[in-house]
Each structure stands twice: as structure tokens, then as C-alpha cells.
Design a protein around this motif. Structure first.
Motif, short mmCIF file in Angstrom:
data_model
loop_
_atom_site.label_atom_id
_atom_site.label_comp_id
_atom_site.label_asym_id
_atom_site.label_seq_id
_atom_site.Cartn_x
_atom_site.Cartn_y
_atom_site.Cartn_z
N ASN A 117 0.83 -1.20 0.00
CA ASN A 117 0.00 0.00 0.00
C ASN A 117 0.86 1.26 0.00
OD1 ASN A 117 -2.89 0.77 0.06
ND2 ASN A 117 -2.24 1.96 1.82
N LEU A 118 2.04 1.18 0.60
CA LEU A 118 2.95 2.32 0.59
C LEU A 118 3.84 2.32 -0.65
CD1 LEU A 118 4.02 2.40 4.33
CD2 LEU A 118 2.59 4.05 3.15
N TYR A 119 4.46 1.19 -0.93
CA TYR A 119 5.36 1.06 -2.08
C TYR A 119 4.62 0.31 -3.18
CZ TYR A 119 8.69 2.30 1.56
OH TYR A 119 9.34 2.92 2.59
N HIS A 120 3.60 0.92 -3.77
CA HIS A 120 2.71 0.22 -4.68
C HIS A 120 3.11 0.36 -6.14
CE1 HIS A 120 1.08 4.30 -4.06
NE2 HIS A 120 0.83 4.26 -5.35
N GLU A 121 4.18 1.06 -6.46
CA GLU A 121 4.62 1.16 -7.84
C GLU A 121 5.04 -0.23 -8.32
OE1 GLU A 121 4.55 4.69 -5.68
OE2 GLU A 121 5.90 3.00 -5.31
N SER A 123 6.95 -1.52 -10.43
CA SER A 123 8.35 -1.83 -10.72
C SER A 123 9.17 -2.07 -9.45
CB SER A 123 8.99 -0.69 -11.53
OG SER A 123 8.91 0.53 -10.82
N THR A 124 8.59 -1.83 -8.28
CA THR A 124 9.35 -1.92 -7.03
C THR A 124 9.17 -3.26 -6.31
OG1 THR A 124 7.58 -0.92 -5.69
CG2 THR A 124 9.20 0.57 -6.70
N PHE A 125 8.24 -4.12 -6.76
CA PHE A 125 8.06 -5.39 -6.07
C PHE A 125 8.04 -6.53 -7.08
CE2 PHE A 125 3.80 -3.59 -6.72
CZ PHE A 125 3.13 -4.63 -7.38
N ASN A 126 8.39 -7.72 -6.61
CA ASN A 126 8.42 -8.91 -7.46
C ASN A 126 7.01 -9.44 -7.66
OD1 ASN A 126 11.29 -9.02 -7.69
ND2 ASN A 126 11.41 -9.95 -5.67
N GLY A 127 6.82 -10.13 -8.78
CA GLY A 127 5.53 -10.74 -9.07
C GLY A 127 4.60 -9.79 -9.79
N VAL A 128 3.82 -10.36 -10.72
CA VAL A 128 2.87 -9.55 -11.48
C VAL A 128 1.72 -9.10 -10.59
CG1 VAL A 128 1.26 -9.57 -13.42
CG2 VAL A 128 3.51 -10.66 -13.64
N GLU A 129 1.20 -10.03 -9.78
CA GLU A 129 0.07 -9.73 -8.91
C GLU A 129 0.55 -9.31 -7.52
OE1 GLU A 129 -2.84 -9.54 -10.09
OE2 GLU A 129 -2.51 -10.54 -12.01
N ARG A 130 -0.18 -8.38 -6.92
CA ARG A 130 0.09 -8.03 -5.53
C ARG A 130 -0.25 -9.22 -4.63
NH1 ARG A 130 -2.70 -1.95 -5.33
NH2 ARG A 130 -1.21 -0.95 -6.76
N PRO A 131 0.45 -9.37 -3.50
CA PRO A 131 0.10 -10.46 -2.58
C PRO A 131 -1.35 -10.36 -2.13
CG PRO A 131 2.23 -9.50 -2.00
CD PRO A 131 1.63 -8.60 -3.05
N ASP A 132 -1.96 -11.51 -1.86
CA ASP A 132 -3.36 -11.54 -1.46
C ASP A 132 -3.62 -10.75 -0.18
OD1 ASP A 132 -4.02 -13.03 -3.63
OD2 ASP A 132 -4.75 -14.78 -2.51
N SER A 133 -2.66 -10.73 0.74
CA SER A 133 -2.87 -9.98 1.98
C SER A 133 -2.96 -8.48 1.73
CB SER A 133 -1.77 -10.28 3.01
OG SER A 133 -0.50 -9.87 2.53
N ASP A 134 -2.45 -8.03 0.58
CA ASP A 134 -2.55 -6.62 0.19
C ASP A 134 -3.73 -6.38 -0.74
OD1 ASP A 134 -0.14 -5.30 1.42
OD2 ASP A 134 0.83 -6.93 0.33
N THR A 135 -4.57 -7.39 -0.90
CA THR A 135 -5.78 -7.26 -1.70
C THR A 135 -7.02 -7.58 -0.87
OG1 THR A 135 -4.58 -7.90 -3.71
CG2 THR A 135 -6.98 -8.08 -3.76
N PHE A 136 -6.99 -8.72 -0.18
CA PHE A 136 -8.16 -9.17 0.56
C PHE A 136 -8.17 -8.73 2.02
CE2 PHE A 136 -7.60 -12.37 -2.83
CZ PHE A 136 -8.78 -12.13 -3.51
N ILE A 138 -5.56 -5.90 3.52
CA ILE A 138 -5.28 -4.48 3.35
C ILE A 138 -5.77 -4.09 1.96
CG2 ILE A 138 -3.50 -2.70 3.32
CD1 ILE A 138 -1.79 -4.70 4.99
N PRO A 139 -6.75 -3.22 1.85
CA PRO A 139 -7.38 -2.96 0.54
C PRO A 139 -6.55 -2.02 -0.33
CG PRO A 139 -8.47 -1.67 2.24
CD PRO A 139 -7.46 -2.54 2.96
N GLY A 180 -15.71 -1.48 2.19
CA GLY A 180 -16.06 -0.42 3.13
C GLY A 180 -15.20 0.82 3.02
N VAL A 181 -14.22 0.82 2.12
CA VAL A 181 -13.38 2.00 1.93
C VAL A 181 -14.20 3.11 1.27
CG1 VAL A 181 -11.34 2.91 0.75
CG2 VAL A 181 -11.27 0.63 1.78
N GLN A 182 -14.11 4.31 1.81
CA GLN A 182 -14.86 5.46 1.28
C GLN A 182 -13.95 6.30 0.39
OE1 GLN A 182 -18.02 7.19 3.80
NE2 GLN A 182 -16.67 6.65 5.51
N ASP A 183 -14.19 6.21 -0.91
CA ASP A 183 -13.37 6.97 -1.86
C ASP A 183 -13.92 8.37 -2.13
OD1 ASP A 183 -11.42 5.01 -2.29
OD2 ASP A 183 -12.72 3.95 -3.68
N ASN A 184 -15.24 8.53 -2.09
CA ASN A 184 -15.81 9.84 -2.37
C ASN A 184 -17.10 10.02 -1.58
OD1 ASN A 184 -17.44 8.07 -3.77
ND2 ASN A 184 -17.50 9.25 -5.65
#
Length: 385
Positions: A117-121, A123-136, A138-139, A180-184
Motif C-alpha cells: 500500500n505504501l510502495y505500490h509502484e 516496478s518496485t516489487f516482485n511478481g505480477v500480482e500483488r500479494p493476497d494480503s494486500d488485496t483481501f 489491506i485494501p 467499506g473504503v470510502q473513496d468519495n
């Protein structure tokens, strides 16, 4: 008359940059993005090619102490009626640089929870998909209007913000608090506090601890206070070509009985069955848990190439359960298996230069349901500038 603000202006939220800019006005532009290819080996799903995201970064120094940063995100190449694309403000914040140990920030902020969530660019992390813990759990990418402070004392860095709380009616069994995240048009009856502490005792090592606490009922008497608490710990190590990333996240949701009763009644009002939840929605768990461990090594490191090119084989194990603890009375009414996920990933990341990553990996994804195993080959081209 464009001028570079400072070497760390990009990803300022995640890096918590504290360097003072030059005592002059200045403008900077940058960006990042990725194109991906996902190919299921079992051919149960189509092969997908997607320009997943294109982000533009804008920054401006009003003075050497007041600066502004913004990120505008374009997803899936096209935004129009019936398309899945999106245009969104990912960050838009004003920094007031007062003193290295204490500075102020306000605007649309990234929640300082978790590594991706902080380093979400990409090119900065391995793997095409983000880890599941950063999807399901930490949103990611989790952003919110807020105000707070950040600073550093020696090897310690901190961020602490007050933000509007989540909205419990968007919670689900499959995706946890993401809905439940409020974007707008944010409701602010319930507020939350979020904080992060980073400790970097030596070059290449960072230990992080994040926390979040706040209500999510937003004044709805049917939901109760619906308190949400998050504790997350992570580690990032990069030394002598070896890279290690690890993360563990835990979420507690209170008043889940009220939340699930409200979700069932909403399903009934919409024409669904009285007892079961709508598919994937419930029962919302009281506790969610997940994390991952990733190991990699730059095989070109021993050659000491002046170009800085990297080739990193890596492996990652992750497990995420968005129904780690469901009250027994709720589980008996509407058990929905398939939310205890395990993922094995092995792949390669080639960086011809630091700002560009070419990724290729294999993933085995499975749940506690017998016969749920799925195999994928993924590829991506990611960049930042």
C-alpha cells in the motif's frame, strides 16, 4: 521552467521524505504504470492482456517548506459507459515542513498500512500480482482524506493521521473490509486513527509496524459501532543481492452480528433468500488473518555489472483467510467456503535499469475447497519515471 523538487519527491507518502527542497518554486512531473498478461494454464478462464494502470504524478514547491503532491490514476486504458476503466485521484496532499521530527500533512493520503500500500509502484516489487494480503486484507491501494503528522528521529520514522472511518455495509466474507473504503462523498460520523512506525537500524533493513482503529457504523443504528482494528507487521531486507519481504496482517471487526443481520435483511429486500447471504457477501468474519514470505536473489550481483542490471529469481508463499473467525451461530446459517486462500508463486524479475521491471511468474492458487487449485502464467512490463 520545470525543476526537480528533490530526489525523493516521487512516492513521498511511502518514503516519508524529509529533505528540504531548494528555497525556490519548482514543478515536477513523473509517473508509473504496468501492462500485464495473465494466462490460466487450465484454460478455465480466458487469457487476459491489460494496460492495468497508468499514473501521472505532479508536484509543486510553493516554498522550501510548503509543497504539494498528487497522483492521478487511469485504469484499464478506457473509461466510458459499460467499461471497467477508472480515473481516480490516488494522492493529493499538502506538506508543511517544520522540523525533521515533526511535520504536517493534509489531503488525500495513502494509509500507511503494509508494504505494497505504501510502495505500490509495480516496478518496485516482485511478481505480477500483488500479494493476497494486500488485496483481501489491506485494501491496496487504500487512500483516504485525512490530516496528521510525520517525521523521523534517527533510524525511526513515523506517520500518524486522523481519517474518516470505514462503512460496514460494504464489508464481505470474500474481500473483507475492501468494500467499506470510502473513496468519495465520505461519511464522517465515525473517525479512525492510523499510524505507522518504521525502524531502519542498518542499510538495507527496514522493520515496519502499522495500526488502525476506528468505527465503521457511520451512524446507522442497525450496524452498531462496528469497530475495526488492524495490526500489521512487515520486514524488508536487501543485502548482498539477497532480498527478503515478509508481512503479517490481522483485522478484528466488532458487532459482526449486527453487520450480518443488516446484510441478510438487505439481501431479502433485494429479492434474495431470507437466510443465505448474497454470494460472497457473508457472513462477515470477526477476525481476518493473512501474510506472506518472499525470498529472492540477484544472480547478476556477483558479476558487479556497472550497468546496474538485475535478474532476480524469487519464490513467495502466502496464505490469507478472510473468514478466520466467524461466530458459530453465523457460520451455521450461511457457511461460504473458499475464503482460506493459499498461493505459491515462483518467478523472475529483470531490471535493465532501476525504473523498469520485466516480470514473469507462475502461480498456484488454491483454497480449502477440494479441487479448487488453479494454475497461472503471468507476465508484466512495469515502469516508473
Amino acid at each position: 521552467n520545470k525543476r526537480k523538487l528533490n530526489a525523493n519527491c516521487f512516492c513521498v507518502q511511502s518514503a516519508v521524505t524529509l529533505a528540504r527542497a531548494r528555497a525556490q518554486r519548482g514543478f515536477a512531473i513523473g509517473g508509473y504504470g504496468e501492462a500485464i498478461l495473465t494466462a490460466p494454464i487450465d484454460k478455465q478462464s480466458p487469457v487476459i492482456a491489460d494496460l492495468r494502470r497508468t499514473i501521472l504524478f505532479l508536484g509543486y514547491n510553493f516554498t522550501d517548506r510548503i509543497r504539494f503532491f498528487a497522483e492521478i490514476e487511469f485504469e484499464h486504458a478506457l473509461t466510458t459507459s459499460g467499461a471497467q476503466g477508472e480515473v481516480a485521484v490516488e494522492q493529493a496532499m499538502m506538506d508543511f515542513m517544520l522540523w525533521r521530527p515533526f511535520n504536517l500533512r493534509a489531503g488525500m493520503l495513502l494509509m500507511p498500512v503494509g508494504l505494497v500500500n505504501l510502495y505500490h509502484e509495480p516496478s518496485t516489487f516482485n511478481g505480477v500480482e500483488r500479494p493476497d494480503s494486500d488485496t483481501f486484507l489491506i485494501p491496496s491501494t487504500w487512500k483516504q482524506l485525512g490530516v496528521g503528522a510525520f517525521g523521523a528521529l534517527g533510524p525511526l520514522r513515523y506517520q500518524v493521521y486522523l481519517v474518516p472511518g470505514l462503512r460496514a455495509e460494504g464489508f464481505s466474507a470474500a474481500t473483507g473490509i475492501r468494500g467499506g473504503v470510502q473513496d468519495n462523498l465520505v461519511r464522517t460520523r465515525d473517525v479512525a486513527a492510523v499510524a505507522r512506525l518504521d525502524f531502519a537500524p542498518t542499510l538495507g533493513l527496514n522493520l515496519g509496524l502499522s495500526g488502525y482503529v476506528g468505527g465503521s457504523g457511520q451512524g446507522d443504528p442497525n450496524l452498531g459501532a462496528a469497530p475495526v482494528g488492524i495490526v500489521e507487521a512487515d520486514l524488508k531486507l536487501g543485502r548482498a543481492g539477497v532480498s527478503v519481504r515478509a508481512q503479517l496482517a490481522y483485522i478484528y471487526i466488532g458487532d459482526v452480528e449486527s453487520i450480518n443481520t443488516t446484510l441478510r435483511l438487505a439481501n431479502l429486500a433485494g429479492g434474495g433468500a431470507a437466510t443465505p447471504f448474497r454470494l460472497g457477501v457473508g457472513p462477515v468474519a470477526r477476525q481476518l488473518l493473512g501474510g506472506y514470505l518472499e525470498l529472492g536473489y540477484d544472480v547478476l550481483r556477483p558479476f558487479h555489472l556497472r550497468s546496474g542490471v538485475q535478474l532476480i529469481p524469487f519464490v513467495r508463499y502466502e496464505r490469507t483467510n478472510t473468514q478466520f473467525d466467524v461466530p458459530q451461530e453465523l457460520l451455521q446459517q450461511a457457511a461460504q467456503p473458499g475464503n482460506d486462500r493459499t498461493v505459491y508463486t515462483a518467478g523472475l524479475t529483470l531490471r535493465p535499469i532501476f525504473e523498469i521491471a520485466i516480470k514473469l511468474d507462475y502461480q498456484l492458487r488454491q483454497t480449502e475447497v477440494v479441487g479448487s487449485s488453479r494454475h497461472f502464467i503471468n507476465a508484466a512490463l512495469a515502469y516508473q519515471f
